[in-house]
Write a protein that holds these residues in place. Structure first.
Motif, short mmCIF file in Angstrom:
data_model
loop_
_atom_site.label_atom_id
_atom_site.label_comp_id
_atom_site.label_asym_id
_atom_site.label_seq_id
_atom_site.Cartn_x
_atom_site.Cartn_y
_atom_site.Cartn_z
N VAL A 70 -19.82 83.42 -52.17
CA VAL A 70 -19.09 82.22 -51.77
C VAL A 70 -19.24 81.25 -52.92
N ASN A 71 -18.12 80.80 -53.45
CA ASN A 71 -18.09 79.93 -54.61
C ASN A 71 -17.43 78.62 -54.21
N ILE A 72 -18.12 77.51 -54.47
CA ILE A 72 -17.65 76.19 -54.06
C ILE A 72 -16.96 75.52 -55.24
N PRO A 73 -15.63 75.34 -55.16
CA PRO A 73 -14.91 74.70 -56.26
C PRO A 73 -14.92 73.18 -56.15
N ASN A 74 -14.52 72.53 -57.24
CA ASN A 74 -14.25 71.10 -57.22
C ASN A 74 -12.87 70.89 -57.83
N PRO A 75 -12.38 69.66 -57.93
CA PRO A 75 -11.01 69.46 -58.44
C PRO A 75 -10.76 70.05 -59.83
N ASP A 76 -11.79 70.18 -60.65
CA ASP A 76 -11.62 70.80 -61.97
C ASP A 76 -11.16 72.25 -61.87
N ASN A 77 -11.42 72.89 -60.74
CA ASN A 77 -11.11 74.30 -60.55
C ASN A 77 -9.93 74.53 -59.60
N LEU A 78 -9.20 73.48 -59.26
CA LEU A 78 -8.20 73.57 -58.20
C LEU A 78 -7.08 74.56 -58.50
N GLU A 79 -6.55 74.56 -59.70
CA GLU A 79 -5.41 75.43 -60.01
C GLU A 79 -5.77 76.91 -59.85
N LYS A 80 -6.91 77.31 -60.41
CA LYS A 80 -7.35 78.71 -60.28
C LYS A 80 -7.72 79.04 -58.83
N THR A 81 -8.33 78.07 -58.15
CA THR A 81 -8.70 78.26 -56.75
C THR A 81 -7.46 78.56 -55.91
N ASP A 82 -6.42 77.78 -56.09
CA ASP A 82 -5.21 78.00 -55.32
C ASP A 82 -4.53 79.31 -55.72
N TYR A 83 -4.53 79.61 -57.01
CA TYR A 83 -3.89 80.84 -57.50
C TYR A 83 -4.45 82.09 -56.83
#
Length: 190
Positions: A70-83
């Motif tokens: 389980v990896n917790i993203p932040n806004p810096d990672n949003l584009e890859k997270t959504d992809y």
């Protein structure tokens, strides 16, 4: 306040869900998907769950390895997270989207650039509706040093992303109180 009865519907659920990216290996390749269905089952010892549609590619690896991250993203990672939540692992190789490392379990890809990662060992799987619900013990938590303060994770520094059921990603915002403390000031009516 007057209330109106509505049919149970996912989009009516107003509470935010933590946005997480779950990871595992399928055929020795890392794969990931974005999930909003994640939570704590037990705090001591820490057990969590993730729920993923039973046809998702990720589920193949979790069932095979009985582990996931389980990896917790932040806004810096949003584009890859959504992809990784948009494209299917059945059709798209997601192994190069993130740099990853492995921990003690050696069967769990954990995302290097995310503030917090957890390696988890599955102890039970249940089908609920169209989802496989994976219940797991958290074996280790890893946090970037820049997100720590006095050896503890500082959520203001992490700035995790949440998913609302209107499909918007949002950050959590500022602290408004401390649980098990703020209620000590309340005095019930006699």
């Amino acid at each position: 306040m007057k209330k109106r009865k509505l049919k149970p519907n996912y989009s009516c659920f107003a509470a935010p869900h933590p946005t997480v990216v779950a990871g595992t290996f399928v055929n020795n390749k890392a794969t990931y998907t974005t999930l909003g269905d994640f939570g704590i089952l037990c705090a001591y010892p820490l057990h969590i769950y993730i729920a993923s549609v039973h046809t998702h590619y990720l589920n193949i690896g979790i069932k095979e390895n009985m582990t996931f991250s389980v990896n917790i993203p932040n806004p810096d990672n949003l584009e890859k997270t959504d992809y990784v939540g948009i494209v299917s692992g059945h059709k798209t190789d997601k192994s190069k989207v993130f740099d990853y490392f492995v921990g003690d379990l050696e069967s769990v890809p954990m995302i290097k650039e995310f503030p917090i990662t957890m390696e988890c060992e599955v102890h039970d799987i249940k089908r609920v509706g169209r989802n496989d619900v994976f219940m797991a013990k958290v074996i280790n938590i890893y946090a970037g040093e820049e997100f720590l303060e006095d050896g503890e994770i500082n959520m203001d520094k992490v700035n995790p992303i949440t998913l609302f059921m209107d499909l918007s990603y949002r950050t959590i915002g500022k602290t408004v109180g401390i649980s098990y403390q703020v209620g000590r000031n309340f005095k019930p009516k006699p």
